[in-house]
Design a protein around this motif. Structure first.
Motif, mmCIF file in Angstrom:
data_model
loop_
_atom_site.group_PDB
_atom_site.id
_atom_site.type_symbol
_atom_site.label_atom_id
_atom_site.label_comp_id
_atom_site.label_asym_id
_atom_site.label_seq_id
_atom_site.Cartn_x
_atom_site.Cartn_y
_atom_site.Cartn_z
ATOM 1 N N ALA A 51 0.940 -1.379 0.033
ATOM 2 C CA ALA A 51 0.083 0.097 -0.055
ATOM 3 C C ALA A 51 1.385 1.404 -0.030
ATOM 4 O O ALA A 51 0.494 2.521 -0.847
ATOM 5 N N ARG A 52 1.878 1.181 0.726
ATOM 6 C CA ARG A 52 2.630 2.187 0.391
ATOM 7 C C ARG A 52 3.033 2.802 -0.843
ATOM 8 O O ARG A 52 3.768 4.299 -1.484
ATOM 9 N N ASP A 53 2.975 1.885 -1.860
ATOM 10 C CA ASP A 53 3.730 2.493 -3.236
ATOM 11 C C ASP A 53 2.442 3.773 -3.702
ATOM 12 O O ASP A 53 2.907 3.778 -4.631
ATOM 13 N N LEU A 54 1.274 3.114 -3.019
ATOM 14 C CA LEU A 54 -0.174 3.982 -3.381
ATOM 15 C C LEU A 54 0.733 5.420 -3.122
ATOM 16 O O LEU A 54 -0.346 6.561 -3.865
ATOM 17 N N LEU A 55 1.304 6.024 -2.151
ATOM 18 C CA LEU A 55 1.831 7.327 -1.611
ATOM 19 C C LEU A 55 2.247 7.947 -2.426
ATOM 20 O O LEU A 55 2.760 7.608 -3.789
ATOM 21 N N ALA A 56 2.108 9.570 -2.761
ATOM 22 C CA ALA A 56 2.907 10.522 -3.523
ATOM 23 C C ALA A 56 3.855 10.027 -2.651
ATOM 24 O O ALA A 56 5.685 10.039 -3.999
ATOM 25 N N ASP A 57 4.304 9.978 -1.944
ATOM 26 C CA ASP A 57 6.213 9.857 -0.901
ATOM 27 C C ASP A 57 6.241 8.687 0.106
ATOM 28 O O ASP A 57 5.276 8.647 0.781
ATOM 29 N N PRO A 58 6.912 7.479 -0.684
ATOM 30 C CA PRO A 58 6.650 6.484 0.351
ATOM 31 C C PRO A 58 6.387 6.643 0.966
ATOM 32 O O PRO A 58 6.519 5.893 2.555
ATOM 33 N N GLY A 59 8.027 7.528 0.850
ATOM 34 C CA GLY A 59 8.709 7.193 2.577
ATOM 35 C C GLY A 59 8.106 7.859 3.554
ATOM 36 O O GLY A 59 8.256 7.674 5.019
ATOM 37 N N SER A 60 6.401 9.141 3.244
ATOM 38 C CA SER A 60 6.148 9.264 4.129
ATOM 39 C C SER A 60 4.623 7.910 4.858
ATOM 40 O O SER A 60 3.737 8.233 5.443
ATOM 41 N N TRP A 61 5.249 6.640 5.366
ATOM 42 C CA TRP A 61 4.213 5.622 5.169
ATOM 43 C C TRP A 61 4.256 5.672 6.704
ATOM 44 O O TRP A 61 3.095 5.727 7.618
ATOM 45 N N GLU A 62 5.839 5.735 7.153
ATOM 46 C CA GLU A 62 5.320 5.744 8.483
ATOM 47 C C GLU A 62 4.574 6.781 9.250
ATOM 48 O O GLU A 62 3.611 6.602 10.595
ATOM 49 N N SER A 82 -1.712 11.336 1.294
ATOM 50 C CA SER A 82 -1.261 11.784 -0.373
ATOM 51 C C SER A 82 -1.511 10.885 -0.888
ATOM 52 O O SER A 82 -0.413 10.268 -1.168
ATOM 53 N N LEU A 83 -1.846 11.130 -2.129
ATOM 54 C CA LEU A 83 -1.865 9.313 -3.104
ATOM 55 C C LEU A 83 -1.599 9.443 -4.439
ATOM 56 O O LEU A 83 -1.395 11.472 -4.867
ATOM 57 N N ARG A 84 -0.636 8.697 -5.611
ATOM 58 C CA ARG A 84 -0.355 9.148 -6.410
ATOM 59 C C ARG A 84 -1.527 9.471 -7.326
ATOM 60 O O ARG A 84 -2.093 7.963 -7.464
ATOM 61 N N HIS A 85 -2.004 10.724 -8.263
ATOM 62 C CA HIS A 85 -2.560 10.005 -8.480
ATOM 63 C C HIS A 85 -2.686 9.243 -10.243
ATOM 64 O O HIS A 85 -1.838 8.854 -10.466
ATOM 65 N N GLY A 86 -3.716 8.409 -10.802
ATOM 66 C CA GLY A 86 -2.885 8.135 -12.429
ATOM 67 C C GLY A 86 -2.530 8.727 -13.448
ATOM 68 O O GLY A 86 -1.653 8.738 -14.186
ATOM 69 N N SER A 87 -3.398 10.383 -13.132
ATOM 70 C CA SER A 87 -2.540 11.456 -13.783
ATOM 71 C C SER A 87 -0.622 11.945 -13.455
ATOM 72 O O SER A 87 -0.270 12.367 -14.453
ATOM 73 N N GLY A 88 -0.450 11.207 -12.471
ATOM 74 C CA GLY A 88 0.874 11.415 -11.738
ATOM 75 C C GLY A 88 0.939 12.707 -10.988
ATOM 76 O O GLY A 88 1.724 13.083 -10.417
ATOM 77 N N ARG A 89 -0.217 12.773 -10.687
ATOM 78 C CA ARG A 89 -0.587 14.286 -10.276
ATOM 79 C C ARG A 89 -0.447 14.004 -8.283
ATOM 80 O O ARG A 89 -1.637 12.123 -8.823
ATOM 81 N N ALA A 90 -0.724 14.303 -7.541
ATOM 82 C CA ALA A 90 -1.223 13.846 -5.531
ATOM 83 C C ALA A 90 -2.242 14.288 -6.185
ATOM 84 O O ALA A 90 -2.765 15.216 -5.838
ATOM 85 N N LEU A 91 -3.257 13.179 -4.336
ATOM 86 C CA LEU A 91 -4.441 13.668 -4.501
ATOM 87 C C LEU A 91 -5.009 13.412 -2.990
ATOM 88 O O LEU A 91 -4.522 12.590 -2.687
ATOM 89 N N GLU A 92 -5.369 14.652 -2.633
ATOM 90 C CA GLU A 92 -5.134 14.281 -1.113
ATOM 91 C C GLU A 92 -6.915 13.473 -0.782
ATOM 92 O O GLU A 92 -7.549 14.032 -1.269
#
Length: 822
Positions: A51-62, A82-92
């Motif tokens: 699920a961490r791969d869905l984050l816009a910044d995987p390092g923020s998982w913790e 903040s997730l990574r949208h399929g278009s590449g933008r971040a989605l809150e």
């Protein structure tokens, strides 16, 4: 997307919520279509990945996991990421983690629900709004189904006596009056069917268990819909606006009462207009009692007495007949006893409730249910409450205002009494102003009438009857007048005048003009000459008024002058020749009712009004058959706002015929002519003078033409003595012989031409000597050494009155003697 109220008890209810299933290691096991739509990522691309791969910044998982610390694993926890949208933008997004318990009680799986952060925030706002709306206590909130049964309410729906505690499944008609429930149900049903919101329905509601005045509510409503758009029911908000509406009604009543008080300067009309406003709007019955002296413009003594004889002057309402005491006097308390002394309580009102539980008496106070009710409070049968407030102005009490409530009307409150006191205070000022105006008006009317001649008079020339109606109280007394002036040789002068304006200055000017006309009439002037002299006097009056020093506080009121100063009609009727000579200064022509029943107006050319100066007046002479009725009037009789002057003159002609002036005494007919013009409703004064012409028969007239020879003086004496004997007036033989001897002698000595001697027997015996000389005789005191100069003195001593007048061919000296009693 929009929030929905469905599943409101679930902690995360947003339409099209995305969902993902994670295993214990945080790997995505399942991915819903809503999640695919939210992030535009297919399930095949997401499932099996951390699920961490869905984050816009995987390092923020913790940091994301740390949001659940302290929220408890069993209840789940909420957070944002903040997730990574399929278009590449971040989605809150906002999310909630729900642990799924396995067979042995351990959390083997996690359900993650999420939606765009702004939708989650909106849902939370809507949920908080709805929650608090049902908890607040200022307005009533209700949800109805399509059949208008109550599904849900807050605790303040209708906090009145008779509303059940449990309302689920009930209808409004189960606890409200049928008519009240029907009014609201009809409007709510319209909202369900049309979808058009209801805004601002004001209605009164009564519960079945409480028959009192009820409460006024404002109803707002809007339709509730299923997800498919079909109506689910209706939500309504009930707001109690009783206090607001009553305050507005009190303010409106005060406004209307103030308006009614300013409509007249008559005391009676002022209080009548007031009670019509108060009943039934403020009470079922209202009455005003006034001190008798107020009606005549007087002022009650400021002696602080607690009682004062009053007269009930105005009543209104359903039980008003019970209050009509006519002119009966009764002592009425105007003050309420209290600890604050007479000065503080003299204008305080009194409120009495529970009258049905009290015995009638003469005492009592507000709220004291065990005391006897005051006599004033029990005047209306069936009244359960009453309140009164004294009428006070300038510290003097002169009346009171009282209201009663009966039947189902709510008992008055302290706010109602305060309003009544305010209305009474304003009414007192209005009545006091009307009282003072009444006093001034009575003074002016009294002055006006004192300056007028007697209303009826009997002269050898005419039977006369006059009438004066002052204008209404708002316009004030005017300057109309009429006069009947006896002249020599049985003639009479008829005068009608109209001074412009109203008030004491017009009355004063009228008095001056009437005196001037009488003085000029005594000089035996022709009508046109008399008006010319009076015109000069009015010009002089105006000049004197303009020369007044404006800084002189002792100067009198300026008198009206100028082109519109006054109008006047002066007519002289001679019963011997049966002719009437007249002239007009801007005045309408007189009407003549002939003995054959026809009415016609004298055609004359009116000159300008008095005060213009420099313009001549044209005389007109008409022969009038015996028994004709001459009608002189002011413009107030023909200019009444009902049409032009021609219409008014036609109406006057009709009135003269309908009143039968030819067959009735004029003192009776005059009132019928002005019928429909009641005093107190006229915008201008009305003056009417009726004169029925009479004649002096030929048998009562003797005329001789004498030569200018001193020898004819003896013949004149013999002719007069013989005529007096024929008239059976021998008692006047000696005095008449001396008068004729002196006057004929003077005429022959100084005139130098033929002399005409005429005797006229009417109400007096008139002796006339006419000659061709224009020299007026003048009486003087003769010295002791003079043999002459005593003739006119002798004539004056023997005559009731004497004088001379100019004629077309010279002059006439006349003498009048009172006839002996039969």
């Amino acid at each position: 997307m929009r929030a929905t109220e469905r599943n409101q008890d679930y902690p995360f209810a947003v339409t099209n919520t995305a969902a993902a299933l994670l295993d214990g290691a945080g790997t995505v096991v399942a991915w819903t279509r809503a999640a695919e739509t939210l992030l535009e990522r297919r399930s095949a691309d997401v499932c099996g990945r951390p699920a961490r791969d869905l984050l816009a910044d995987p390092g923020s998982w913790e940091a994301v996991l740390a949001q659940g610390a302290g929220q408890g694993d069993r209840a789940g926890w909420e957070g944002r990421a903040s997730l990574r949208h399929g278009s590449g933008r971040a989605l809150e997004i906002g999310f909630r983690v729900v642990p799924l318990t396995g067979a042995h009680g351990n959390a083997a799986r996690f359900l993650v629900l999420g939606a765009a952060l702004e939708l989650v925030a909106r849902w939370r706002q809507d949920n908080a709004f709805t929650h608090e709306l049902f908890l607040q206590g200022r307005v009533g909130l209700a949800v109805f189904d399509r059949d208008l049964r109550l599904l849900r309410t807050n605790s303040h729906l209708l906090p009145y006596t008779g509303v059940p505690v449990e309302l689920y499944g009930r209808r409004l008609a189960d606890f409200l009056w049928a008519e009240d429930a029907r009014i609201i149900d009809d409007r709510l049903r319209d909202v369900v069917h049309s979808g058009i919101p209801l805004v601002g329905l004001n209605t009164t509601v009564h519960t079945i268990d409480d028959p009192r005045a009820g409460r006024i509510v404002t109803v707002q409503a809007f339709r509730l819909q299923e997800p498919d758009g079909h109506p689910m029911g209706v939500a309504a908000v009930f707001t109690d606006v009783t206090d607001h509406e009553r305050a507005r009604e009190r303010l409106d009543l005060l406004y209307r009462a103030t308006g009614a008080l300013g409509g007249s300067l008559s005391v009676l009309r002022t209080v009548e207009d007031l009670v019509k406003v108060l009943a039934p709007a403020f009470g079922d019955c209202a009455a005003v009692d006034l001190a008798e002296t107020v009606l005549t413009g007087g002022e009650p003594p400021a002696d602080g007495q607690p009682t004062l004889p009053l007269i009930r002057m105005a009543v209104a309402g359903a039980e008003s007949e019970a209050l009509r005491t006519g002119t009966a006097r009764f002592a009425a308390p105007l003050a309420t006893p209290g600890p604050d002394g007479p000065e503080g309580r003299e204008c305080k009102g009194e409120l009495i409730t529970g009258l049905g539980d009290r015995p009638a008496g003469s005492g009592g106070s507000a709220g004291s249910g065990d005391d006897a009710a005051p006599a004033w409070a029990t005047a209306v049968p069936g009244a359960h409450s009453a309140m009164t407030a004294p009428l006070c102005a300038r510290g003097i009490r002169f009346g009171r205002l009282t209201l009663w409530r009966t039947g189902d009307a709510a008992a008055p409150e302290e706010d109602d009494l305060a309003l009544l006191e305010e209305i009474a205070a304003r009414a007192a000022v209005a009545v006091d102003n009307a009282r003072r105006y009444t006093k001034e008006r009575r003074t002016a009317v009294g002055l006006q009438r004192s300056l007028l001649p007697p209303a009826t008079s009997e002269k050898p020339a005419v039977e006369a009857a006059g009438l004066y109606l002052p204008a209404d109280a708002d316009s004030g007394v005017g300057g109309d007048w009429f006069d009947v002036i006896p002249l020599s040789s049985a003639r009479v002068a008829l005068v009608v005048g109209d001074v412009a304006g109203h008030g004491l200055h017009a009355t004063a000017m009228m008095g001056r003009l009437r005196s001037a006309v009488r003085a000029m009439a005594d000089l035996e002037l022709e009508p046109e000459e008399l008006l010319a002299h009076v015109d000069d006097m009015v010009v002089q009056f105006a000049s004197e008024a303009e020369s007044d020093d404006p800084d002189d506080t002792d100067a009198g009121l300026p008198l009206p002058g100028g082109p519109a100063g006054a109008t006047c009609l002066y007519a002289v009727y001679d019963p011997v020749t049966r002719t009437c000579a007249m002239a007009s200064a801007g005045h309408p022509p007189p009407a003549v009712v002939s003995p054959d029943g026809t009415v016609w107006y004298v055609e004359l050319s009116p000159g300008p009004p008095l005060g213009v100066g420099g313009w001549p007046f044209e005389p007109v002479e008409r022969e009038l058959p015996p028994g004709s009725v001459l009608a002189l009037y002011t413009d107030g009789l023909i200019e009444r706002g009902e049409g032009d002057i021609d219409h008014g003159m036609r109406d006057l002609a009709d009135r003269l015929l309908r009143s039968d002036v030819l067959g009735r005494p004029l003192r009776q007919a005059r009132h019928d002519i002005v019928e429909g013009l009641p005093p107190g409703r006229l915008r201008d004064d009305v003056t009417l003078l009726l004169a029925r012409t009479r004649v002096v028969e030929a048998a009562s007239i003797a005329t001789w033409l004498l030569d200018a020879d001193p020898a004819v003086v003896a013949d004149a004496r013999h002719l007069v003595l013989a005529q007096l004997t024929a008239w059976d007036l021998d008692e006047l033989s000696f005095s008449t012989e001396l008068i004729v001897s002196e006057l004929v002698t003077n005429a022959i000595r100084y005139a130098g031409g033929p002399v005409r001697l005429r005797l006229i027997r009417a109400d007096t015996l008139t002796c006339e000597i006419s000659d061709s000389s224009n020299t007026q005789p003048r009486m003087r005191r003769a010295r002791n050494s003079e043999e002459g100069g005593r003739g006119l003195y002798i004539v004056a001593q023997l005559s009731h009155r004497w004088g001379s007048r100019y004629t077309m061919g010279g002059k006439t000296v006349w003498s009048e003697q009172t006839l002996p009693h039969a």
